[in-house]
Design an enzyme around this catalytic site. Structure first.
Site, PDB file in Angstrom:
ATOM      1  N   TYR A   1     -11.596  -1.509  12.770  1.00 58.15           N
ATOM      2  CA  TYR A   1     -10.241  -1.059  12.403  1.00 58.15           C
ATOM      3  C   TYR A   1      -9.300  -1.192  13.604  1.00 58.15           C
ATOM      4  O   TYR A   1      -8.195  -1.744  13.491  1.00 58.15           O
ATOM      5  CB  TYR A   1     -10.320   0.388  11.928  1.00 58.15           C
ATOM      6  CG  TYR A   1      -8.991   1.064  11.670  1.00 58.15           C
ATOM      7  CD1 TYR A   1      -8.222   0.735  10.555  1.00 58.15           C
ATOM      8  CD2 TYR A   1      -8.500   2.056  12.534  1.00 58.15           C
ATOM      9  CE1 TYR A   1      -7.010   1.382  10.300  1.00 58.15           C
ATOM     10  CE2 TYR A   1      -7.302   2.700  12.294  1.00 58.15           C
ATOM     11  CZ  TYR A   1      -6.560   2.361  11.176  1.00 58.15           C
ATOM     12  OH  TYR A   1      -5.356   2.991  10.931  1.00 58.15           O
TER      13      TYR A   1
ATOM     14  N   GLY B   1       0.381   8.346   0.704  1.00 60.66           N
ATOM     15  CA  GLY B   1       0.388   8.371   2.168  1.00 60.66           C
ATOM     16  C   GLY B   1       1.722   8.004   2.812  1.00 60.66           C
ATOM     17  O   GLY B   1       2.804   8.280   2.274  1.00 60.66           O
ATOM     18  N   ILE B   2       1.620   7.378   3.982  1.00 56.95           N
ATOM     19  CA  ILE B   2       2.806   7.005   4.760  1.00 56.95           C
ATOM     20  C   ILE B   2       3.680   6.030   3.969  1.00 56.95           C
ATOM     21  O   ILE B   2       4.914   6.099   4.014  1.00 56.95           O
ATOM     22  CB  ILE B   2       2.361   6.375   6.114  1.00 56.95           C
ATOM     23  CG1 ILE B   2       1.663   7.438   6.987  1.00 56.95           C
ATOM     24  CG2 ILE B   2       3.531   5.749   6.843  1.00 56.95           C
ATOM     25  CD1 ILE B   2       0.967   6.882   8.233  1.00 56.95           C
ATOM     26  N   GLY B   3       3.039   5.132   3.229  1.00 53.69           N
ATOM     27  CA  GLY B   3       3.791   4.135   2.454  1.00 53.69           C
ATOM     28  C   GLY B   3       4.673   4.793   1.406  1.00 53.69           C
ATOM     29  O   GLY B   3       5.855   4.445   1.254  1.00 53.69           O
TER      30      GLY B   3
ATOM     31  N   GLY C   1       0.818  -1.222   0.000  1.00 53.93           N
ATOM     32  CA  GLY C   1       0.000   0.000   0.000  1.00 53.93           C
ATOM     33  C   GLY C   1       0.843   1.260   0.000  1.00 53.93           C
ATOM     34  O   GLY C   1       0.720   2.097   0.902  1.00 53.93           O
ATOM     35  N   SER C   2       1.694   1.409  -1.050  1.00 49.53           N
ATOM     36  CA  SER C   2       2.678   2.504  -0.980  1.00 49.53           C
ATOM     37  C   SER C   2       2.622   3.472  -2.162  1.00 49.53           C
ATOM     38  O   SER C   2       3.593   4.155  -2.437  1.00 49.53           O
ATOM     39  CB  SER C   2       4.090   1.916  -0.855  1.00 49.53           C
ATOM     40  OG  SER C   2       4.292   0.899  -1.802  1.00 49.53           O
ATOM     41  N   THR C   3       1.469   3.548  -2.842  1.00 52.45           N
ATOM     42  CA  THR C   3       1.371   4.538  -3.926  1.00 52.45           C
ATOM     43  C   THR C   3       1.056   5.930  -3.380  1.00 52.45           C
ATOM     44  O   THR C   3       1.071   6.912  -4.112  1.00 52.45           O
ATOM     45  CB  THR C   3       0.285   4.155  -4.958  1.00 52.45           C
ATOM     46  OG1 THR C   3      -0.977   4.164  -4.296  1.00 52.45           O
ATOM     47  CG2 THR C   3       0.545   2.790  -5.581  1.00 52.45           C
TER      48      THR C   3
HETATM   49  N1  LIG Z   1      -3.066   8.339   8.089  1.00 51.34           N
HETATM   50  C1  LIG Z   1      -3.169   8.235   9.398  1.00 51.34           C
HETATM   51  O1  LIG Z   1      -3.543   9.185  10.105  1.00 51.34           O
HETATM   52  C2  LIG Z   1      -2.773   6.940  10.066  1.00 51.34           C
HETATM   53  C3  LIG Z   1      -2.718   6.912  11.459  1.00 51.34           C
HETATM   54  C4  LIG Z   1      -2.342   5.744  12.086  1.00 51.34           C
HETATM   55  C5  LIG Z   1      -2.035   4.613  11.347  1.00 51.34           C
HETATM   56  N2  LIG Z   1      -2.125   4.653   9.992  1.00 51.34           N
HETATM   57  C6  LIG Z   1      -1.802   3.426   9.255  1.00 51.34           C
HETATM   58  O2  LIG Z   1      -0.723   3.674   8.386  1.00 51.34           O
HETATM   59  C7  LIG Z   1      -0.859   2.883   7.209  1.00 51.34           C
HETATM   60  C8  LIG Z   1      -0.825   3.785   5.995  1.00 51.34           C
HETATM   61  O3  LIG Z   1      -1.896   4.687   6.113  1.00 51.34           O
HETATM   62  P1  LIG Z   1      -2.145   5.916   5.117  1.00 51.34           P
HETATM   63  O4  LIG Z   1      -3.137   6.784   5.783  1.00 51.34           O
HETATM   64  O5  LIG Z   1      -0.853   6.416   4.646  1.00 51.34           O
HETATM   65  O6  LIG Z   1      -2.875   5.151   3.950  1.00 51.34           O
HETATM   66  P2  LIG Z   1      -3.633   5.735   2.683  1.00 51.34           P
HETATM   67  O7  LIG Z   1      -3.149   7.093   2.368  1.00 51.34           O
HETATM   68  O8  LIG Z   1      -5.069   5.476   2.850  1.00 51.34           O
HETATM   69  O9  LIG Z   1      -2.996   4.682   1.697  1.00 51.34           O
HETATM   70  C9  LIG Z   1      -3.436   4.430   0.560  1.00 51.34           C
HETATM   71  C10 LIG Z   1      -2.483   3.364  -0.011  1.00 51.34           C
HETATM   72  O10 LIG Z   1      -2.982   2.084   0.284  1.00 51.34           O
HETATM   73  C11 LIG Z   1      -3.178   1.381  -0.940  1.00 51.34           C
HETATM   74  N3  LIG Z   1      -4.269   0.428  -0.777  1.00 51.34           N
HETATM   75  C12 LIG Z   1      -5.514   0.664  -0.279  1.00 51.34           C
HETATM   76  N4  LIG Z   1      -6.221  -0.477  -0.257  1.00 51.34           N
HETATM   77  C13 LIG Z   1      -5.403  -1.453  -0.736  1.00 51.34           C
HETATM   78  C14 LIG Z   1      -5.550  -2.851  -0.959  1.00 51.34           C
HETATM   79  N5  LIG Z   1      -6.697  -3.489  -0.702  1.00 51.34           N
HETATM   80  N6  LIG Z   1      -4.490  -3.539  -1.477  1.00 51.34           N
HETATM   81  C15 LIG Z   1      -3.330  -2.913  -1.780  1.00 51.34           C
HETATM   82  N7  LIG Z   1      -3.137  -1.595  -1.584  1.00 51.34           N
HETATM   83  C16 LIG Z   1      -4.153  -0.874  -1.077  1.00 51.34           C
HETATM   84  C17 LIG Z   1      -3.439   2.480  -1.954  1.00 51.34           C
HETATM   85  O11 LIG Z   1      -3.121   2.036  -3.222  1.00 51.34           O
HETATM   86  P3  LIG Z   1      -3.985   2.354  -4.573  1.00 51.34           P
HETATM   87  O12 LIG Z   1      -4.915   3.487  -4.247  1.00 51.34           O
HETATM   88  O13 LIG Z   1      -2.915   2.726  -5.527  1.00 51.34           O
HETATM   89  O14 LIG Z   1      -4.679   1.110  -4.875  1.00 51.34           O
HETATM   90  C18 LIG Z   1      -2.442   3.525  -1.471  1.00 51.34           C
HETATM   91  O15 LIG Z   1      -1.133   3.182  -1.888  1.00 51.34           O
HETATM   92  C19 LIG Z   1      -2.184   2.135   7.351  1.00 51.34           C
HETATM   93  O16 LIG Z   1      -1.936   0.847   7.833  1.00 51.34           O
HETATM   94  C20 LIG Z   1      -2.940   2.940   8.383  1.00 51.34           C
HETATM   95  O17 LIG Z   1      -3.848   2.155   9.101  1.00 51.34           O
HETATM   96  C21 LIG Z   1      -2.480   5.797   9.335  1.00 51.34           C
END
Ligand SMILES: NC(=O)c1ccc[n+]([C@@H]2O[C@H](COP(=O)([O-])OP(=O)(O)OC[C@H]3O[C@@H](n4cnc5c(N)ncnc54)[C@H](OP(=O)(O)O)[C@@H]3O)[C@@H](O)[C@H]2O)c1
Length: 264
Positions: A154, A18-20, A14-16
């Site tokens: 979640y 956000g944090i990834g 999931g790295s396209t």
């Molecule tokens: N953001 C926060 O405030 C926060 C806080 C605490 C923990 N976290 C954790 O940190 C991690 C990253 O969070 P984020 O907020 O950076 O995420 P995000 O921005 O929602 O990430 C979106 C990424 O996840 C990919 N993705 C979504 N569903 C997928 C699936 N079914 N299979 C493969 N790829 C998938 C998307 O890829 P495509 O769109 O290209 O498919 C995109 O690369 C998560 O585990 C989240 O729970 C986040």
């Protein structure tokens, strides 16, 4: 600081965005070979191009796979090369009442958030143990312990990741492999930016005011009292992928802006 990651290969689920994506950028800057992942060929190709532009020296590739579908995960494992660093980052959530959360909602969040890490770790951990070096990180969340009432499924999945991470760390005893969990707090991803923008428009307020209100009224326990940037979270993740972090294993590392509290 040189994190000594030159030549290491990292897969980040999931790295396209956000944090990834920020983590991919941090590791690419350190000379690691990066494998980006997202659900579609287009989003992956686009992210690879963006990363190559931001880090021209980076060695970047990408592979699409949707972690909601076991078959796609099986195919992904066939395509991936050996990796030194596995970052179980993919995570989805649905804000809803417990009583409206269906079995499908539960299953989807468990499948993507927990089972993705189970499948990838079951595949890569034995290889890491064989080469006597490796790093596995699980990206959990402050929600694992704060458990907001609209995010019970979640939060349950994020708490499960902590047990999974600790359990796998115990399998690394005496080796050069470590497994740790990172616990971010509220982080300003593209998704969070969009949420702030929409709320600001709806409520006729500025984005800054909506953001300040969130910490005043919702995430009151935050000591930081602002969203962390994706780079602030990624920098911590990058350190724990490094050989320099060898003495930390089976740990939960908080990047939560102090929201969880406690002295440990
Ligand atoms: N953001 C926060 O405030 C926060 C806080 C605490 C923990 N976290 C954790 O940190 C991690 C990253 O969070 P984020 O907020 O950076 O995420 P995000 O921005 O929602 O990430 C979106 C990424 O996840 C990919 N993705 C979504 N569903 C997928 C699936 N079914 N299979 C493969 N790829 C998938 C998307 O890829 P495509 O769109 O290209 O498919 C995109 O690369 C998560 O585990 C989240 O729970 C986040």
């Amino acid at each position: 600081m040189d994190l000594k990651l030159k030549g290491k290969t990292a897969f980040i689920s999931g790295s396209t965005a956000g944090i990834g994506f920020a983590t991919a950028k941090a590791l690419a800057k350190e000379g690691a070979n990066i494998i980006i992942n997202g659900r579609s060929k287009n989003s992956v190709t686009d992210a690879v191009k963006r990363l190559e532009k931001e880090v021209p020296s980076g060695l970047v590739s990408g592979v699409e796979a949707d972690f909601s579908y076991k078959k796609e995960v099986d195919n992904l494992l066939k395509k991936l090369p050996e990796v030194d660093i596995l970052i179980n980052n993919v995570g989805i959530y649905k804000s809803q009442s417990f009583f409206e959360t269906t079995d499908d909602d539960w299953q989807q969040q468990i499948e993507v958030n927990v089972m993705s890490g189970v499948s990838l770790s079951r595949y890569f951990l034995p290889k890491m143990l064989k080469q006597n070096w490796g790093r596995i990180l699980f990206i959990s969340s402050e929600c694992a312990t704060l458990v907001p009432e609209d995010l019970i499924a979640y939060s349950t999945s994020k708490a499960a990741m902590l047990a999974l991470s600790r359990g796998l760390a115990q399998l690394t005893k005496g080796s050069g492999v470590t497994v740790n969990a990172i616990v971010p707090g509220s982080t300003l991803t593209e998704g969070a930016e969009e949420f702030l923008k929409m709320t600001a428009e709806k409520e006729g307020k500025s984005k800054d005011l909506v953001s300040a209100d969130f910490f005043k009224k919702v995430r009151t326990s935050s000591l930081l009292q602002r969203f962390a940037s994706v780079d602030e979270v990624a920098n911590t993740i990058a350190y724990y992928t490094s050989p320099l972090s060898a003495a930390t294993n089976g740990a939960v590392i908080k990047v939560d802006g102090g929201s969880i509290g406690g002295i440990l």
